[in-house]
Write a protein that holds these residues in place. Structure first.
Motif, PDB file in Angstrom:
ATOM      1  N   TYR A  85     -42.791 -34.745 -11.712  1.00  0.00           N
ATOM      2  CA  TYR A  85     -42.380 -34.152 -12.984  1.00  0.00           C
ATOM      3  C   TYR A  85     -40.897 -34.407 -13.203  1.00  0.00           C
ATOM      4  N   SER A  86     -40.579 -34.895 -14.411  1.00  0.00           N
ATOM      5  CA  SER A  86     -39.190 -35.173 -14.787  1.00  0.00           C
ATOM      6  C   SER A  86     -38.898 -34.542 -16.138  1.00  0.00           C
ATOM      7  N   PRO A  87     -38.058 -33.507 -16.209  1.00  0.00           N
ATOM      8  CA  PRO A  87     -37.629 -32.971 -17.516  1.00  0.00           C
ATOM      9  C   PRO A  87     -36.880 -34.039 -18.294  1.00  0.00           C
ATOM     10  N   TRP A  88     -36.963 -33.981 -19.617  1.00  0.00           N
ATOM     11  CA  TRP A  88     -36.362 -35.013 -20.474  1.00  0.00           C
ATOM     12  C   TRP A  88     -35.457 -34.351 -21.508  1.00  0.00           C
ATOM     13  N   LEU A  89     -34.226 -34.837 -21.621  1.00  0.00           N
ATOM     14  CA  LEU A  89     -33.256 -34.265 -22.557  1.00  0.00           C
ATOM     15  C   LEU A  89     -33.166 -32.752 -22.394  1.00  0.00           C
ATOM     16  N   ARG A  90     -33.113 -32.308 -21.145  1.00  0.00           N
ATOM     17  CA  ARG A  90     -33.178 -30.882 -20.874  1.00  0.00           C
ATOM     18  C   ARG A  90     -31.977 -30.123 -21.441  1.00  0.00           C
ATOM     19  N   GLN A  91     -30.843 -30.797 -21.636  1.00  0.00           N
ATOM     20  CA  GLN A  91     -29.675 -30.129 -22.200  1.00  0.00           C
ATOM     21  C   GLN A  91     -29.810 -29.901 -23.704  1.00  0.00           C
ATOM     22  N   ILE A  92     -30.851 -30.486 -24.322  1.00  0.00           N
ATOM     23  CA  ILE A  92     -31.053 -30.342 -25.758  1.00  0.00           C
ATOM     24  C   ILE A  92     -32.297 -29.530 -26.073  1.00  0.00           C
ATOM     25  N   ILE A 384     -32.891 -32.327 -12.286  1.00  0.00           N
ATOM     26  CA  ILE A 384     -33.605 -32.386 -11.016  1.00  0.00           C
ATOM     27  C   ILE A 384     -35.048 -32.805 -11.287  1.00  0.00           C
ATOM     28  N   ARG A 385     -35.478 -33.863 -10.630  1.00  0.00           N
ATOM     29  CA  ARG A 385     -36.837 -34.375 -10.756  1.00  0.00           C
ATOM     30  C   ARG A 385     -37.559 -34.181  -9.423  1.00  0.00           C
ATOM     31  N   VAL A 386     -38.831 -33.858  -9.469  1.00  0.00           N
ATOM     32  CA  VAL A 386     -39.552 -33.457  -8.265  1.00  0.00           C
ATOM     33  C   VAL A 386     -40.866 -34.224  -8.140  1.00  0.00           C
ATOM     34  N   SER A 387     -41.205 -34.600  -6.908  1.00  0.00           N
ATOM     35  CA  SER A 387     -42.510 -35.170  -6.581  1.00  0.00           C
ATOM     36  C   SER A 387     -43.083 -34.426  -5.380  1.00  0.00           C
ATOM     37  N   LEU A 388     -44.360 -34.156  -5.410  1.00  0.00           N
ATOM     38  CA  LEU A 388     -45.075 -33.602  -4.274  1.00  0.00           C
ATOM     39  C   LEU A 388     -45.959 -34.687  -3.664  1.00  0.00           C
ATOM     40  N   HIS A 389     -46.215 -34.587  -2.366  1.00  0.00           N
ATOM     41  CA  HIS A 389     -47.060 -35.557  -1.680  1.00  0.00           C
ATOM     42  C   HIS A 389     -48.126 -34.828  -0.878  1.00  0.00           C
ATOM     43  N   PHE A 390     -49.340 -35.342  -0.959  1.00  0.00           N
ATOM     44  CA  PHE A 390     -50.444 -34.826  -0.153  1.00  0.00           C
ATOM     45  C   PHE A 390     -51.082 -36.015   0.558  1.00  0.00           C
ATOM     46  N   ASN A 391     -50.699 -36.204   1.808  1.00  0.00           N
ATOM     47  CA  ASN A 391     -51.215 -37.286   2.627  1.00  0.00           C
ATOM     48  C   ASN A 391     -52.389 -36.742   3.438  1.00  0.00           C
ATOM     49  N   LEU A 392     -53.584 -36.974   2.937  1.00  0.00           N
ATOM     50  CA  LEU A 392     -54.763 -36.321   3.483  1.00  0.00           C
ATOM     51  C   LEU A 392     -55.289 -37.048   4.709  1.00  0.00           C
ATOM     52  N   ASN A 393     -54.442 -37.094   5.711  1.00  0.00           N
ATOM     53  CA  ASN A 393     -54.798 -37.736   6.962  1.00  0.00           C
ATOM     54  C   ASN A 393     -55.919 -36.985   7.665  1.00  0.00           C
TER      55      ASN A 393
END
Length: 413
Positions: A85-92, A384-393
């Motif tokens: 998820y990446s917010p876009w033009l968050r200051q506006i 701030i941009r965030v990614s989650l990972h689920f490595n289903l080993n």
């Protein structure tokens, strides 16, 4: 439409009007290349974004196919997926964002399928008439759905392919407008090479990647005459990993990218002594040349993109964007990243520094990145941009790829 919403929506309107705008600019020193759906060139995940958008040769993870489908044959886990998820033009505004969901499943010992969804939400727009009366609402959006497959052809070399459907709906049904939603089908091709080596007392991994993305039909927003090229992109890069000891390793990644679409044509302004007819002739000549370039076919646009830049060979070099990043891992659990993106000032002048942190614990992981641009005009500035990972080993604990007991892969991505 409030002022702030209008400001946030302006880039979308410009995308629709870009072909017509290019035809009206005659003597400006314009090098910026305009395409439809430029969001397709932006790293959607936090790890790649924190490395200056480098990723064609970095170690494969759930987002590997975005950068290079050739990496899919080398994934470490049986299954993995990653939402970003990446917010876009968050200051506006607070209702614009880029969301991305990607994942893969390994098939046999050498191949893997992957799929992804990229969704760009441009927020709610309130239309008004010339008399300032309500004229309806619309939520402009763009999205791309992809399916990829990568295959190892040897212990060190792999190739891959991606099929993509892209839809761009920026205007909606505005009264009196002939604009329409654009649709396109595109493909990516990728190759990846990785090799471990011991040099002196050091243990290294050398990786190289090559990918061409978004090879597809033009996006039609108004009529085929003003159709816009997709951002077909050539990406070439390398990643060098040094295992410092059993707990520490560091990777240096470097990519170079170039848009394989026509460059805008321009001429230097005529001297003040030029006659009105000479100036008009120049305008007509520039307009005609730009119209011819935009009317090229996909294949012609790709091949001619290596020789049509303003300024000849020097201009072609200016159209190459540079991406560099470093990634440090401690005990395959904690990661720190830094990257830099550089675009020539004559081509767009985007330049920014990025920082990121990551962590992996069992099947779960998280990455974050923060972008510091050279200009506050960047829509991802100080976000701030965030990614989650689920490595289903764990799904492969009961069997390996040959059907016997065991697990596959323990290194995080």
């Amino acid at each position: 439409m409030t002022f702030f919403r209008a400001l946030g929506f302006t880039p979308a309107l410009l995308l629709v009007a870009a072909p017509a705008a290019l035809a009206q600019i005659a003597t400006a020193d314009l090098h910026t290349i305009t395409t439809a759906v430029p969001i397709l060139t932006l790293s959607p995940d936090a790890r790649g974004a924190s490395l200056g958008d480098a990723g064609v040769a970095t170690s494969p993870d759930a987002n590997a196919a975005f950068y290079n489908p050739g990496k899919l044959g080398f994934v470490d886990y049986k299954y993995a997926f990653s939402p970003s998820y990446s917010p876009w033009l968050r200051q506006i505004t607070d209702d614009m964002s880029l969301s991305y969901l990607s994942g893969y499943g390994k098939v046999g010992t050498r191949g893997a399928f992957a799929a992804s969804l990229l969704y760009f939400n441009l927020g709610q727009i309130d239309y008004r008439t010339g008399n300032n009366l309500p004229a309806g609402e619309f939520n402009p959006k763009e999205y791309a759905v992809t399916a990829s497959y990568g295959q190892k052809l040897g212990e060190s070399f792999g190739v891959g392919v991606t099929a993509r459907y892209v839809r761009s709906n920026l205007i909606g049904n505005v009264q009196g407008s002939d604009a329409q939603a654009g649709n396109s089908f595109a493909a990516d091709l990728g190759a990846y090479y990785t090799k471990d080596a011991t040099l002196g007392a050091g243990i290294y991994n050398f990786a190289f990647g090559l990918a061409i993305s978004n090879i597809g039909n033009k996006m039609v927003y108004q009529s085929p005459v003003t159709a816009s090229f997709l951002p077909t992109t050539l990406r070439l890069g390398t990643a060098i990993t040094r295992e410092i000891d059993s707990f520490n390793k560091i990777t240096f990644a470097f990519d170079a990218t170039k848009l394989l679409v026509p460059s805008p044509y321009y001429e230097d302004p005529l001297p003040a002594t030029a006659t009105a007819q000479e100036k008009q002739d120049q305008i007509n000549r520039v307009n005609q040349t730009n119209t011819e370039r935009q009317s090229q076919g996909i294949v012609g646009g790709i091949f001619n993109s290596f020789s049509d830049a303003p300024g000849g060979f020097h201009g072609e070099l200016q159209e190459i964007d540079l991406h560099a990043g470093a990634e440090y891992w401690y005990n395959n659990i904690i990661a720190a990243r830094v990257g830099y993106f550089y675009e020539n000032p004559h081509v767009g002048a985007r330049q920014y520094l990025s920082f990121g942190l990551g962590a992996r614990l069992s099947v779960f992981g998280v990455d974050g990145t923060y972008l510091v641009p050279n200009s506050q005009a960047n829509p991802l500035a100080n976000t701030i941009r965030v990614s989650l990972h689920f490595n289903l080993n764990k799904l492969s604990d009961a069997f390996d790829e040959k059907g016997a007991g065991g697990t596959q892969g323990t290194l995080p991505n």
